[in-house]
Design an enzyme around this catalytic site. Structure first.
Site, PDB file in Angstrom:
ATOM      1  N   PHE A  48      24.090  29.414  40.553  1.00  0.00           N
ATOM      2  CA  PHE A  48      24.200  30.156  39.290  1.00  0.00           C
ATOM      3  C   PHE A  48      25.669  30.364  38.913  1.00  0.00           C
ATOM      4  O   PHE A  48      26.112  31.464  38.635  1.00  0.00           O
ATOM      5  CB  PHE A  48      23.430  31.487  39.346  1.00  0.00           C
ATOM      6  CG  PHE A  48      21.961  31.271  39.552  1.00  0.00           C
ATOM      7  CD1 PHE A  48      21.113  31.047  38.481  1.00  0.00           C
ATOM      8  CD2 PHE A  48      21.453  31.234  40.846  1.00  0.00           C
ATOM      9  CE1 PHE A  48      19.772  30.802  38.696  1.00  0.00           C
ATOM     10  CE2 PHE A  48      20.111  30.986  41.062  1.00  0.00           C
ATOM     11  CZ  PHE A  48      19.266  30.765  39.987  1.00  0.00           C
ATOM     12  N   HIS A  49      26.394  29.274  39.014  1.00  0.00           N
ATOM     13  CA  HIS A  49      27.777  29.297  38.561  1.00  0.00           C
ATOM     14  C   HIS A  49      28.216  27.864  38.280  1.00  0.00           C
ATOM     15  O   HIS A  49      27.543  26.906  38.665  1.00  0.00           O
ATOM     16  CB  HIS A  49      28.697  29.952  39.603  1.00  0.00           C
ATOM     17  CG  HIS A  49      28.811  29.210  40.897  1.00  0.00           C
ATOM     18  ND1 HIS A  49      28.151  29.576  42.037  1.00  0.00           N
ATOM     19  CD2 HIS A  49      29.524  28.110  41.218  1.00  0.00           C
ATOM     20  CE1 HIS A  49      28.448  28.733  43.001  1.00  0.00           C
ATOM     21  NE2 HIS A  49      29.273  27.824  42.541  1.00  0.00           N
ATOM     22  N   ALA A  50      29.360  27.775  37.621  1.00  0.00           N
ATOM     23  CA  ALA A  50      30.043  26.483  37.442  1.00  0.00           C
ATOM     24  C   ALA A  50      31.479  26.696  37.902  1.00  0.00           C
ATOM     25  O   ALA A  50      31.904  27.822  38.155  1.00  0.00           O
ATOM     26  CB  ALA A  50      29.997  26.056  35.976  1.00  0.00           C
TER      27      ALA A  50
END
Ligand code: TYD
Length: 142
Positions: A48-50
């Site tokens: 749940f990140h970039a």
């Protein structure tokens, strides 16, 4: 172009077992600055990140897991269940990890040291930044 970029990692097997060798800038498209692994995973999804700049290669060494990748325009997924197949994750790619099965162990190779400032942890921020980036690339072409 697909977001799912895999790299084949052939085994060297000689009857005593299997060996896989990974060399920076040869097997994978960057120099390896950091290695980490995920284990004792459970029902909680992760990721749940970039990353703004970081590139990574992910290998499921044992068990299986499902990766969802998203570039702000499309979402694609892949089940990793084979230590002879690596997943290359470009920068500016949102990732989510689900369905860890059979004592899944995930090895990650990264092209820079850990830097929390490189993370984009809010999906709306990610969408905004990725659209801005697409616009900048389009302006460069014009
Ligand atoms: P995070 O990257 O958010 O995990 P995931 O994407 O697998 O859900 O990292 C979890 C925590 O570990 C977070 O507090 C940052 C820390 N961390 C480090 O200290 N060094 C590292 O190299 C990594 C990848 C994470």
């Amino acid at each position: 172009m697909s977001l799912i970029k895999t790299i084949s990692l052939p085994s060297i097997g000689d009857g005593r077992g299997e060996l896989v060798a990974i060399e920076g800038l040869k097997t994978i498209p960057f120099e390896i600055a950091r290695v980490y692994y995920l284990m004792q995973l459970n029902e909680h999804a992760r990721g749940f990140h970039a990353h703004k700049k970081l590139k990574q290669v992910v290998i499921c060494l044992h068990g299986s897991c499902r990766f969802v990748l998203d570039d702000g325009v499309k979402r694609e997924q892949i089940i990793l269940d084979n230590p002879n197949t690596a997943l290359f994750i470009e920068n500016m790619t949102w990732r989510e990890m689900y369905d860890f099965k059979n004592e899944c162990v995930i090895l990650v190779l990264a092209d820079t040291y850990y830097d929390e400032a490189d993370y984009i942890r809010d999906y709306d921020d990610f969408l905004r930044l990725s659209r801005q980036r697409i616009q900048e690339l389009a302006n460069e072409i014009d």
